[in-house]
Design an enzyme around this catalytic site. Sequence first.
Site, PDB file in Angstrom:
ATOM      1  N   GLU A 193     119.477  36.357 -19.189  1.00  0.00           N
ATOM      2  CA  GLU A 193     120.562  35.461 -19.624  1.00  0.00           C
ATOM      3  C   GLU A 193     121.178  34.738 -18.432  1.00  0.00           C
ATOM      4  O   GLU A 193     121.689  33.621 -18.569  1.00  0.00           O
ATOM      5  CB  GLU A 193     121.599  36.259 -20.431  1.00  0.00           C
ATOM      6  CG  GLU A 193     121.071  36.551 -21.839  1.00  0.00           C
ATOM      7  CD  GLU A 193     121.452  37.899 -22.406  1.00  0.00           C
ATOM      8  OE1 GLU A 193     122.429  38.504 -21.943  1.00  0.00           O
ATOM      9  OE2 GLU A 193     120.744  38.353 -23.334  1.00  0.00           O
ATOM     10  N   HIS A 214     119.280  39.234 -14.717  1.00  0.00           N
ATOM     11  CA  HIS A 214     119.065  39.339 -16.166  1.00  0.00           C
ATOM     12  C   HIS A 214     118.620  37.980 -16.705  1.00  0.00           C
ATOM     13  O   HIS A 214     119.051  36.938 -16.209  1.00  0.00           O
ATOM     14  CB  HIS A 214     120.358  39.797 -16.853  1.00  0.00           C
ATOM     15  CG  HIS A 214     120.130  40.164 -18.286  1.00  0.00           C
ATOM     16  ND1 HIS A 214     120.080  39.219 -19.283  1.00  0.00           N
ATOM     17  CD2 HIS A 214     119.888  41.359 -18.872  1.00  0.00           C
ATOM     18  CE1 HIS A 214     119.824  39.838 -20.436  1.00  0.00           C
ATOM     19  NE2 HIS A 214     119.697  41.127 -20.217  1.00  0.00           N
ATOM     20  N   GLY A 254     117.247  40.679 -27.976  1.00  0.00           N
ATOM     21  CA  GLY A 254     118.158  40.338 -29.069  1.00  0.00           C
ATOM     22  C   GLY A 254     117.482  39.727 -30.279  1.00  0.00           C
ATOM     23  O   GLY A 254     118.133  39.145 -31.138  1.00  0.00           O
ATOM     24  N   ASN A 310     123.774  47.801 -21.532  1.00  0.00           N
ATOM     25  CA  ASN A 310     124.268  46.495 -21.097  1.00  0.00           C
ATOM     26  C   ASN A 310     125.074  45.900 -22.254  1.00  0.00           C
ATOM     27  O   ASN A 310     124.505  45.392 -23.216  1.00  0.00           O
ATOM     28  CB  ASN A 310     123.072  45.594 -20.735  1.00  0.00           C
ATOM     29  CG  ASN A 310     123.513  44.197 -20.331  1.00  0.00           C
ATOM     30  OD1 ASN A 310     124.711  43.930 -20.199  1.00  0.00           O
ATOM     31  ND2 ASN A 310     122.552  43.313 -20.138  1.00  0.00           N
ATOM     32  N   GLU A 330     111.972  43.077 -19.063  1.00  0.00           N
ATOM     33  CA  GLU A 330     112.613  42.601 -20.290  1.00  0.00           C
ATOM     34  C   GLU A 330     111.989  41.260 -20.687  1.00  0.00           C
ATOM     35  O   GLU A 330     112.396  40.203 -20.184  1.00  0.00           O
ATOM     36  CB  GLU A 330     114.115  42.397 -20.071  1.00  0.00           C
ATOM     37  CG  GLU A 330     114.858  43.658 -19.717  1.00  0.00           C
ATOM     38  CD  GLU A 330     116.336  43.563 -20.115  1.00  0.00           C
ATOM     39  OE1 GLU A 330     116.791  44.438 -20.858  1.00  0.00           O
ATOM     40  OE2 GLU A 330     117.014  42.610 -19.724  1.00  0.00           O
TER      41      GLU A 330
END
Length: 245
Positions: A95, A93, A171, A7, A165
Amino acid sequence: MKYLIANWKMNLGIKESVELSKKISGEIESDKIKTIVLCPSFASLAEVSEVIKKSSLKLGAQDIFWVNKGAFTGEVGAPELKEIGVEFVIVGHSERRHIVGETDEVIAKKMKLAADFGLRPILCVGETGDERENEQAEKRVAEQLDLGLQLLDNAQISKILIAYEPVWAIGTGKACSPDDALSMFVLIKKVLQEKFSENNIPILYGGSTDDKNIASYIEAGYAGALVGGSSLKPLTFLKMKEAIE
Ligand code: 13P
């Protein structure tokens, strides 16, 4: 089958995406037991598709809209993605959930549209740091599965992938411990079995994965990884591919 899904998020321009896909496709041989998917930004999809079309690499999109066509300014539809050669789509996702504000209901509609058009949606689930601290992680992930899959029929559910996730691991360099990843793997398996009678859906792990830690998630039972930062480094990404034997 094992999966390694890159990704790239919004990190690369079109030229950089082409360069990186050339580097990766040059090193990847056809492999019947591993599926490697590149998910560039929408703007780079067509050019990356050209680069990888003769390789065994597959193309994925980072998002999809929940209607296929029409007056939806700024959105990208499933027919267009298919025309470019997209086979996989990341849906929900973190985000998009936390920055763009996507709800479980919107995510369910996106899962449905992707499945209706024969794309393989990857449903992302995962708790925030607060939810984990408050011992709500399993409850939240079970709820995301329930709601995210509510519109799919059995045949469609059998084609999806799930990516666990944890939001706090994305990150940050703080990957989920193998023990916690294992508990969540067991929970996800249980929900898929009990609610959807499914035992074969690939479950991937994502969140600060690299060539050093990926093997521990495979050992816990995961069928591969959804990779952010490490997928931008071709050497690391290729080592990750070797590590998921
Ligand atoms: P990182 O691998 O950079 O933590 O990102 C994970 C991710 O969000 C993949 O979708």
